[in-house]
Design a protein around this motif. Sequence first.
Motif, PDB file in Angstrom:
ATOM      1  N   MET A   1       0.774  -1.399   0.021  1.00 50.47           N
ATOM      2  CA  MET A   1       0.037   0.000   0.008  1.00 50.47           C
ATOM      3  C   MET A   1       0.861   1.394   0.023  1.00 50.47           C
ATOM      4  N   ASN A   2       0.554   2.095  -1.079  1.00 50.05           N
ATOM      5  CA  ASN A   2       1.331   3.334  -0.895  1.00 50.05           C
ATOM      6  C   ASN A   2       0.499   4.759  -0.909  1.00 50.05           C
ATOM      7  N   SER A   3      -0.169   4.562   0.394  1.00 52.29           N
ATOM      8  CA  SER A   3      -0.579   5.810   0.754  1.00 52.29           C
ATOM      9  C   SER A   3       0.286   6.919   1.503  1.00 52.29           C
ATOM     10  N   ILE A   4       0.426   7.985   0.829  1.00 51.10           N
ATOM     11  CA  ILE A   4       1.310   8.983   1.653  1.00 51.10           C
ATOM     12  C   ILE A   4       0.919   9.663   3.061  1.00 51.10           C
ATOM     13  N   ILE A   5      -0.612   9.697   2.943  1.00 55.84           N
ATOM     14  CA  ILE A   5      -1.393  10.173   3.957  1.00 55.84           C
ATOM     15  C   ILE A   5      -1.428   9.076   5.181  1.00 55.84           C
ATOM     16  N   LEU A   6      -1.388   7.955   4.834  1.00 56.04           N
ATOM     17  CA  LEU A   6      -1.678   6.841   5.853  1.00 56.04           C
ATOM     18  C   LEU A   6       0.016   6.744   6.381  1.00 56.04           C
ATOM     19  N   ALA A   7       0.931   6.656   5.416  1.00 57.87           N
ATOM     20  CA  ALA A   7       2.186   6.619   6.031  1.00 57.87           C
ATOM     21  C   ALA A   7       2.716   7.733   6.945  1.00 57.87           C
ATOM     22  N   THR A   8       2.277   8.866   6.770  1.00 57.18           N
ATOM     23  CA  THR A   8       2.533   9.857   7.615  1.00 57.18           C
ATOM     24  C   THR A   8       1.980   9.833   9.022  1.00 57.18           C
ATOM     25  N   ALA A   9       0.633   9.382   8.680  1.00 61.66           N
ATOM     26  CA  ALA A   9      -0.299   9.739   9.687  1.00 61.66           C
ATOM     27  C   ALA A   9       0.091   8.362  10.776  1.00 61.66           C
ATOM     28  N   SER A  10       0.399   7.351  10.118  1.00 58.34           N
ATOM     29  CA  SER A  10       0.920   6.120  10.902  1.00 58.34           C
ATOM     30  C   SER A  10       2.021   6.501  12.249  1.00 58.34           C
ATOM     31  N   ARG A  11       2.902   7.143  11.598  1.00 55.81           N
ATOM     32  CA  ARG A  11       4.261   7.595  12.519  1.00 55.81           C
ATOM     33  C   ARG A  11       3.283   8.112  13.675  1.00 55.81           C
ATOM     34  N   TYR A  12       2.623   9.239  13.604  1.00 53.48           N
ATOM     35  CA  TYR A  12       1.919   9.797  14.773  1.00 53.48           C
ATOM     36  C   TYR A  12       1.235   8.937  15.597  1.00 53.48           C
ATOM     37  N   LEU A  14       1.322   5.696  15.679  1.00 52.87           N
ATOM     38  CA  LEU A  14       1.931   4.777  16.369  1.00 52.87           C
ATOM     39  C   LEU A  14       2.420   5.250  17.758  1.00 52.87           C
ATOM     40  N   MET A  15       3.004   6.653  17.721  1.00 52.91           N
ATOM     41  CA  MET A  15       3.164   7.060  19.266  1.00 52.91           C
ATOM     42  C   MET A  15       2.035   7.143  20.147  1.00 52.91           C
ATOM     43  N   LEU A  16       1.214   7.723  19.490  1.00 50.62           N
ATOM     44  CA  LEU A  16      -0.374   7.938  20.250  1.00 50.62           C
ATOM     45  C   LEU A  16      -0.906   6.562  20.860  1.00 50.62           C
ATOM     46  N   LEU A  17      -0.959   5.612  19.932  1.00 55.31           N
ATOM     47  CA  LEU A  17      -1.419   4.215  20.170  1.00 55.31           C
ATOM     48  C   LEU A  17      -0.773   3.795  21.260  1.00 55.31           C
ATOM     49  N   LEU A  18       0.909   3.719  21.131  1.00 54.51           N
ATOM     50  CA  LEU A  18       1.731   3.271  22.004  1.00 54.51           C
ATOM     51  C   LEU A  18       1.412   3.588  23.390  1.00 54.51           C
ATOM     52  N   ALA A  45      -1.351  -0.873  17.077  1.00 53.96           N
ATOM     53  CA  ALA A  45      -0.618   0.011  16.415  1.00 53.96           C
ATOM     54  C   ALA A  45       0.732  -0.288  15.571  1.00 53.96           C
ATOM     55  N   TYR A  46       1.445  -1.476  15.868  1.00 54.93           N
ATOM     56  CA  TYR A  46       2.567  -1.714  14.958  1.00 54.93           C
ATOM     57  C   TYR A  46       1.800  -2.323  13.585  1.00 54.93           C
ATOM     58  N   ALA A  47       0.739  -3.139  13.831  1.00 49.71           N
ATOM     59  CA  ALA A  47       0.065  -3.654  12.538  1.00 49.71           C
ATOM     60  C   ALA A  47      -0.438  -2.497  11.753  1.00 49.71           C
ATOM     61  N   LEU A  48      -0.798  -1.460  12.187  1.00 51.18           N
ATOM     62  CA  LEU A  48      -0.961  -0.547  11.413  1.00 51.18           C
ATOM     63  C   LEU A  48       0.036   0.004  10.666  1.00 51.18           C
ATOM     64  N   TYR A  49       1.156   0.184  11.344  1.00 45.12           N
ATOM     65  CA  TYR A  49       2.523   0.645  10.744  1.00 45.12           C
ATOM     66  C   TYR A  49       2.944  -0.163   9.588  1.00 45.12           C
TER      67      TYR A  49
ATOM     68  N   ASN B 656      -7.827  -9.657  14.568  1.00 40.81           N
ATOM     69  CA  ASN B 656      -8.443 -10.643  13.644  1.00 40.81           C
ATOM     70  C   ASN B 656      -8.468 -10.307  12.473  1.00 40.81           C
ATOM     71  N   VAL B 657      -9.056  -9.221  12.002  1.00 45.49           N
ATOM     72  CA  VAL B 657      -9.195  -8.950  10.632  1.00 45.49           C
ATOM     73  C   VAL B 657      -8.240  -8.639   9.910  1.00 45.49           C
ATOM     74  N   ILE B 658      -7.110  -8.043  10.630  1.00 48.79           N
ATOM     75  CA  ILE B 658      -5.655  -7.615  10.117  1.00 48.79           C
ATOM     76  C   ILE B 658      -5.238  -9.024   9.657  1.00 48.79           C
ATOM     77  N   LEU B 659      -5.080  -9.794  10.659  1.00 45.15           N
ATOM     78  CA  LEU B 659      -4.335 -11.288  10.471  1.00 45.15           C
ATOM     79  C   LEU B 659      -4.750 -11.801   9.052  1.00 45.15           C
ATOM     80  N   PHE B 660      -6.533 -11.997   9.148  1.00 46.40           N
ATOM     81  CA  PHE B 660      -6.900 -12.888   8.037  1.00 46.40           C
ATOM     82  C   PHE B 660      -6.768 -12.038   6.948  1.00 46.40           C
ATOM     83  N   VAL B 661      -6.564 -10.663   6.737  1.00 46.50           N
ATOM     84  CA  VAL B 661      -6.387 -10.249   5.379  1.00 46.50           C
ATOM     85  C   VAL B 661      -5.036 -10.379   5.097  1.00 46.50           C
TER      86      VAL B 661
END
Lengths: 138, 767
Positions: A1-12, A14-18, A45-49, B656-661
Amino acid sequence: MNSIILATASRYLLMLLLMFSVFLLFRGHNEPGGGFAGGLVAAAAYALYVIANGIDAARSVLRTDPMRIVAAGLATALLSTLPSLLAGKPFMTGIWIDTMSPVGKIGTPLLFDIGVYLLVLGMTLTIIFALAEEDATR
Amino acid sequence: MSILLAIGFLASAIAPLLHRRFRENFGWIALIFPLSMFLGLLWHYPTVAGGMVVRESIPWVASLGVNLSFALDGLSLTFAMIITLIGAAVFLYAGAYMKEYPDAGRFFLYIGVFMTSMLGLVLSANTILLFIFWELTSISSFLLIGFNHQRESSRKSAIQALLVTGGGGLALLAGFILLREVTGSFEIADMYDMNALITAHPLYPAIVVLMLLGAFTKSAQFPFHFWLPNAMEAPTPVSAYLHSATMVKAGIYLVARMNHEIGGTPLWQDTLLATGAATMLFTSVLALGATDLKKLLAYSTLSVLGTLMLLLGIGSPLAIKAFFIYLIAHSLYKGTLFLVAGTLDHETGTRDVRRLGGLRRAMPITAATAALASFSMMGVIPLVGFIGKETVYKSILELDTWGIPLIAAAVTANAFIVMVTLLVGFRPFWGKARATPKHPHEAPLKMLLGPGLLAVLGLLFGLFPDLFISTLLDQSALSILSEKIGLKITLWHGVNMVLFLSLATLLAGGVAYRLRNALQERLDGFRAPALMKPSSWYEALVGGMLKSARLQTALLQNGYLRNYIQIVLITALSAAAYALYQAADRVRIVPDVSITFYEAALGIIIIVATWMLVTSQSRLKSIVALGVVGFSIGIIFVIYGAPDVALTTFAIETLNVILFVLVLYRLPKFVSLSSTSNRIRDAIIAGSAGLFMTMTILLATSFDLSSKLKEYYAAASVPEGRGRNIVNVILVDFRAIDTLGEITVLAIAALGVLALLKPGPEEGRRP
């Protein structure tokens, strides 16, 4: 996935979720939360990253192998059982220090919960990283 | 003594670290460990020889009568001194011998653990404690036999030894538990005077059979002898230490230890006598077929173990005296000869006796050591082996009915031992030189000192028997018999029948050596039928077990996840449905009309999502539908006031959804494979699972749910758990052991997933 918005947002994010996951971990003794839920949130959080920036970037942000986090979690949980043994009380009796600290009361159950947090985080990331790596090599 | 053992385990644990640091001279450092223990035991020697028993007891699981009880009496001290003395020689030797092995540090860890466990075994005064050390020696033996784990034969032999001795260990445990049923105690000291009670009890035959199973497997008695020659796969210091001098004598120690408590009956004595005699004779003949130095020695060890068992079976004061002398003599010379065999292997590159010869010029000190030990092994005056064999013959001749056949068997067995000695102790060094794979030269000092010292001790013990053995003998015998022996040990008994038999043995051994080549060819053509060989019984047993495992795997675990789920569901449902059926009349269906709008909406969402999940032709759609179901359930938790559970559910559903994907990428394109009949079957299984859960919930709600437990947790949470969140306090405090177990399972599951998904080292290297 190459979304610049998501890539940038995920950095912040990640910190917030952690930070949120650590908050959950420490408030767990009195309010909803705890090591298990906290660990899952941190893993999410890491999964999102991983989704936003790819597996290699996620690995370098984590800095260590997730299996090591599993081992550290298990070791922490086991460590928390030692004070009760040394004090000669029944196994895993909670032992507390009677002073308040910024994160609440400190005692062996808290240490145990930190172990649960690390283990859940490490285990989930082990699976996610292993699966994501398979995708990357394809 | 408990401190001694604790130090032993600790020292073993740090051995690999020390080894990394002091690689070159590690033998000398390792030597400190057994030597200091030996000196510690020597310090107790005057006390024990004076008739005192050193006791120590620390409660462990006091409610079950399991205590860390130790006792040092004559019998224990004799064994303990053998263990530490041979240990000192072996540790020093291994420092040089193991130098080329990359994992030598781990070797010292294993062998250190073994020595400490073996000491624990002979010092234990509690049967359960003894059993624990017994199993620890089996496990360390397994690790040491399989030390060269790259070789398949090593692994196979290690597993064989573990299965045979471990199986016997379980029988032993059962025997100890039955013994406790009879005597009411695990403490050996409590049973000391209960012989009459135990032998008259209806459980007595079962106790004897179980204990002897343990002893016979450990001490490799016929028909369990086959694991010992195979155990020669281990590095030679291990063979010298575990598989001749110490571990294989554990079974004999057990019989000697328990003799006073459960011995004295025809069942006990005759079984020992018959098994010992069979082992002694049968295994010595097997040595005819061997050409490997270590295997030859292993067969002679087996024969000696049989003789020791036979002596305990005779059980007369003279036989017990012979038992101790023979035990000490054997440990000294056999340890030496194994180490010599290791030196030969190390310096020439072969252990095949046919390829060795004329090495006395290249290895003079080794040759002298071997000769000295060999004379003891053959029973030549004035070495301790001579006294040993004389006393053995004398105690057999005392028997009335079986004296003549048994003495014939003993002389035959010893003649074969003499033949083995000539092959191992003399032939490699004398005669004409043969070409060996490596150019032979004398071994380093570390590999000469240990065996040399043991061989010289064999001479000293023979020359001055009173000085070394007699003092402890009376006390040792007291642990086995009720009376003192009061017999003096002397080197020279005069010209009599026994001396004649000794000479006959030597002569027959010499003849057997000469005839060996002729016999060898005959033996090569002769194959024992499989039915006659105990090792093939073992093969059949293990093979059958593996076959049935394969069968049930193919039947129940065929690798398709859907089959697993089916089997798990059907089993669980049919077992639980029966219980539910029993309580069917208690199920009350109470219509609750006060459903709110939110609850009804959620219910409809769940039903619609489930329908989509089942009927959808797209995997992604199914997974999203599954997520919808999960989140809806989470919302129900929120409505009913369980925010903790809801929070966790949300987190898990998200992941779960992430893993499945992530998994989804790896699956092939969706095709509908299942036939209509399959679908109907699956629908029935799924439907019954749903019906079952509904009925269970209805049943559960028909009970009064206000339990005391809930009130207790609610009341105790703040004062005892110091937290207001009851769920969390239960998880990390009240029921923390459960949680500990669960997270351990999680950690193992993570390892399993990793192992399944990561390609192995070989697979990964492939292009």
